[in-house]
Design a protein around this motif. Structure first.
Motif, PDB file in Angstrom:
ATOM      1  N   GLN A   8      18.953  36.195  55.632  1.00 52.36           N
ATOM      2  CA  GLN A   8      19.618  35.824  57.100  1.00 52.36           C
ATOM      3  C   GLN A   8      21.203  36.552  57.399  1.00 52.36           C
ATOM      4  N   ARG A   9      21.885  36.517  55.994  1.00 48.60           N
ATOM      5  CA  ARG A   9      23.399  36.687  56.610  1.00 48.60           C
ATOM      6  C   ARG A   9      24.107  37.236  56.019  1.00 48.60           C
ATOM      7  N   GLU A  10      25.070  38.003  55.809  1.00 41.75           N
ATOM      8  CA  GLU A  10      25.584  39.506  55.239  1.00 41.75           C
ATOM      9  C   GLU A  10      25.987  38.427  54.195  1.00 41.75           C
ATOM     10  N   ARG A  11      26.247  38.846  52.613  1.00 41.82           N
ATOM     11  CA  ARG A  11      26.614  38.905  51.501  1.00 41.82           C
ATOM     12  C   ARG A  11      28.606  38.255  51.788  1.00 41.82           C
ATOM     13  N   LEU A  12      29.256  37.947  51.155  1.00 46.49           N
ATOM     14  CA  LEU A  12      30.640  37.444  51.599  1.00 46.49           C
ATOM     15  C   LEU A  12      31.349  37.419  49.751  1.00 46.49           C
ATOM     16  N   PRO A  13      30.848  38.661  49.009  1.00 47.45           N
ATOM     17  CA  PRO A  13      31.175  38.488  47.576  1.00 47.45           C
ATOM     18  C   PRO A  13      32.920  38.021  47.688  1.00 47.45           C
ATOM     19  N   GLU A  14      33.566  38.725  48.424  1.00 50.66           N
ATOM     20  CA  GLU A  14      35.101  38.476  48.416  1.00 50.66           C
ATOM     21  C   GLU A  14      35.509  37.488  48.485  1.00 50.66           C
ATOM     22  N   LEU A  15      35.131  36.031  48.870  1.00 53.49           N
ATOM     23  CA  LEU A  15      35.300  34.512  48.946  1.00 53.49           C
ATOM     24  C   LEU A  15      35.091  33.966  47.606  1.00 53.49           C
ATOM     25  N   GLN A  16      34.881  34.881  47.159  1.00 50.81           N
ATOM     26  CA  GLN A  16      34.458  34.472  44.995  1.00 50.81           C
ATOM     27  C   GLN A  16      36.662  34.254  44.938  1.00 50.81           C
ATOM     28  N   LEU A  17      36.934  36.208  45.341  1.00 51.23           N
ATOM     29  CA  LEU A  17      38.495  36.026  44.863  1.00 51.23           C
ATOM     30  C   LEU A  17      39.291  34.974  45.410  1.00 51.23           C
ATOM     31  N   VAL A  18      38.732  34.712  46.923  1.00 54.85           N
ATOM     32  CA  VAL A  18      39.532  33.576  47.834  1.00 54.85           C
ATOM     33  C   VAL A  18      39.982  32.481  47.130  1.00 54.85           C
ATOM     34  N   ARG A  19      38.002  32.161  46.309  1.00 49.89           N
ATOM     35  CA  ARG A  19      38.444  30.763  45.395  1.00 49.89           C
ATOM     36  C   ARG A  19      39.191  30.763  44.195  1.00 49.89           C
ATOM     37  N   ALA A  20      39.437  32.274  43.578  1.00 45.95           N
ATOM     38  CA  ALA A  20      40.427  32.452  42.979  1.00 45.95           C
ATOM     39  C   ALA A  20      41.882  32.461  42.935  1.00 45.95           C
ATOM     40  N   PHE A  21      42.082  33.203  43.751  1.00 43.71           N
ATOM     41  CA  PHE A  21      43.347  32.996  43.989  1.00 43.71           C
ATOM     42  C   PHE A  21      44.363  31.172  44.649  1.00 43.71           C
ATOM     43  N   ALA A  22      42.938  30.630  45.198  1.00 45.57           N
ATOM     44  CA  ALA A  22      43.079  29.210  45.462  1.00 45.57           C
ATOM     45  C   ALA A  22      43.055  28.100  43.959  1.00 45.57           C
ATOM     46  N   ILE A  23      42.575  28.903  42.891  1.00 43.53           N
ATOM     47  CA  ILE A  23      42.647  27.324  41.612  1.00 43.53           C
ATOM     48  C   ILE A  23      44.021  28.037  40.887  1.00 43.53           C
ATOM     49  N   ILE A  24      44.688  29.491  41.175  1.00 44.57           N
ATOM     50  CA  ILE A  24      45.592  29.906  40.706  1.00 44.57           C
ATOM     51  C   ILE A  24      46.913  28.891  41.552  1.00 44.57           C
ATOM     52  N   GLY A  25      46.284  29.218  42.882  1.00 44.29           N
ATOM     53  CA  GLY A  25      47.427  27.824  43.180  1.00 44.29           C
ATOM     54  C   GLY A  25      47.723  27.094  43.217  1.00 44.29           C
ATOM     55  N   VAL A  26      46.893  26.358  43.372  1.00 48.35           N
ATOM     56  CA  VAL A  26      46.637  24.352  42.000  1.00 48.35           C
ATOM     57  C   VAL A  26      47.287  24.365  40.942  1.00 48.35           C
ATOM     58  N   LEU A  27      46.984  25.571  40.036  1.00 48.93           N
ATOM     59  CA  LEU A  27      47.412  25.262  38.570  1.00 48.93           C
ATOM     60  C   LEU A  27      49.456  25.174  39.287  1.00 48.93           C
ATOM     61  N   SER A  28      49.630  27.121  39.504  1.00 41.18           N
ATOM     62  CA  SER A  28      50.841  26.938  39.485  1.00 41.18           C
ATOM     63  C   SER A  28      51.330  25.536  39.630  1.00 41.18           C
ATOM     64  N   VAL A  29      51.324  25.239  41.096  1.00 37.80           N
ATOM     65  CA  VAL A  29      51.582  23.739  41.605  1.00 37.80           C
ATOM     66  C   VAL A  29      52.271  22.595  40.001  1.00 37.80           C
ATOM     67  N   HIS A  30      50.635  22.643  39.806  1.00 41.34           N
ATOM     68  CA  HIS A  30      50.060  21.986  38.927  1.00 41.34           C
ATOM     69  C   HIS A  30      51.910  21.607  37.533  1.00 41.34           C
ATOM     70  N   SER A  31      51.652  22.820  37.065  1.00 44.15           N
ATOM     71  CA  SER A  31      51.621  23.178  36.064  1.00 44.15           C
ATOM     72  C   SER A  31      53.667  23.151  35.521  1.00 44.15           C
ATOM     73  N   THR A  32      54.140  23.134  37.545  1.00 40.12           N
ATOM     74  CA  THR A  32      55.418  23.451  37.287  1.00 40.12           C
ATOM     75  C   THR A  32      55.848  21.861  38.306  1.00 40.12           C
ATOM     76  N   SER A  33      54.864  21.019  38.155  1.00 40.89           N
ATOM     77  CA  SER A  33      54.938  19.960  38.721  1.00 40.89           C
ATOM     78  C   SER A  33      56.731  19.098  37.415  1.00 40.89           C
TER      79      SER A  33
END
Length: 393
Positions: A8-33
């Protein structure tokens, strides 16, 4: 026969890319602490500080994205006991069980390393206290927050269905609640570890709700492309991205001067800069994902899609690899090697975690117990969506 949510809803495949950007952000913060404390004398301290602060969009973006997908998938559906039961069953299986297992893992690891002489009674009490407060390890607060929002979601869903006019006010309502909590906590409550409570992130949850409910109407503005460009939209896109960059750099600057020169700022300023930077950033990353998805469809996009698909597992396991990596620090005066060692922490956290999640999902039966609902391949992910499995964890 009832149609599934996914049909019933359009697939939004680009949301997986947002998740990828988010996990890269998390790893960047944690690895530079560690680096932001150890590299103050380095001429490259500004870069470590930048990576540690500018990339703090990870957790807020995950919350925004989770809310967006939940409301996108569920809001137009009738609320039934069966649907709500199915919602909680998925969260129990794919979120709470992995959270509990990793809480046991990290608590046991820390007990072995630092508290081997603690009594059994104290150990059991400490574990259950940490389990129900998201403190078994430093990063598990995010899962604890997510669980709080999963408890809140059916109530918000019911309220928005009951009073549809409230959906248009979701953004100001979320900001008002979050900032009321900020000021009440600052001047009256002084809640310890306020970052572990959902009210700290309620604005992102409500932003996600608004975008998820109105996505069909907002799509032409959210998807930055020539075909969608009008003079008004183009100006609004430029203003959004410039505002995000300004807030992000301002956020970086106050931490830079505080860490390097001891400059004191009001705590509300830190809260404001973080909120503005990451709040605007959630929309910017959504727009960026649509650009990357279209532009690099045959190259970078598949890798980022897969990274997004396994991001929850990477989030759970990556601190273990950082912990192991930091057990072997470099003893050298060579600045190049020192910088390479810090960069290696990020790469180890990313690729070791990614490898472990992929191998577990591919070869371990019932891998969902460990890393949640991760499809083995892109093909299996699409099959899950066709069968009505929501995009959100």
């Amino acid at each position: 026969m009832k149609k599934s949510i996914a049909t019933q809803r359009e697939r939004l495949p680009e949301l997986q890319l947002v998740r990828a950007f988010a996990i890269i952000g998390v790893l960047s913060v944690h690895s530079t602490s560690y680096a932001v404390s150890a590299m103050k004398e380095s001429q490259y301290f500004f870069l470590y500080n930048f990576m540690n602060i500018f990339m703090k969009y990870g957790t807020p973006t995950f919350i925004f994205l989770s809310s967006l997908v939940l409301f996108y998938n569920y809001y137009s559906q009738p609320m039934t006991r069966q649907r709500i039961g199915g919602f909680y069953k998925k969260r129990l299986l794919y979120i709470i069980i992995p959270y509990t297992l990793f809480s046991i893992f990290y608590f046991g690891l820390l007990h072995f390393l630092y508290y081997p002489d603690r009594s059994l009674a104290d150990t059991v009490e400490s574990f259950f206290t940490k389990l129900v407060t998201g403190k078994a390890y430093t990063h598990l607060y995010f899962v604890f927050i997510s669980i709080q929002f999963y408890v809140l979601f059916p109530l918000a869903w019911w309220l928005f269905k009951k009073v549809p006019q409230l959906t248009k006010w979701a953004i100001p309502i979320g900001l008002a609640i979050q900032w009321a909590f900020v000021f009440l906590n600052k001047y009256y409550w002084q809640v310890p570890n306020k970052g572990s409570w959902a009210l700290t992130y309620i604005a992102y949850f409500m932003l996600g709700a608004f975008v998820g409910i109105y996505y069909p109407k907002l799509k032409a503005w959210l998807v930055v492309s020539r075909s969608n460009a009008t003079p008004v939209r183009t100006v609004s896109w430029i203003l959004l991205w410039l505002s995000w960059a300004a807030c992000g750099l301002g956020h970086v600057y106050i931490y830079y001067t505080n860490r390097l020169y001891g400059t004191a700022y009001n705590s509300t300023l830190y809260e404001l800069m973080w909120n503005a930077h990451t709040y605007l950033g959630a929309i910017v990353l959504l727009q960026l994902a649509s650009i990357v998805y279209r532009t690099f469809k045959g190259g970078l996009t598949p890798a980022l899609e897969r990274l997004g698909a396994v991001s929850f597992g990477i989030y759970l396991i990556h601190p273990f690899f950082l912990l192991v990596y930091r057990k072997f620090p470099l003893s050298t005066g060579n600045s190049v090697l020192t910088h390479a060692w810090y960069a290696g922490g990020f790469l180890a956290a990313l690729f070791c975690s990614w490898l472990v999640v992929e191998l577990t999902v591919r070869y371990l039966p019932a891998s969902w117990l460990v890393f949640g609902n991760v499809p083995k391949t892109e093909k299996s992910r699409r099959r899950q969506e066709q069968q009505g499995v929501p995009l959100s964890r």
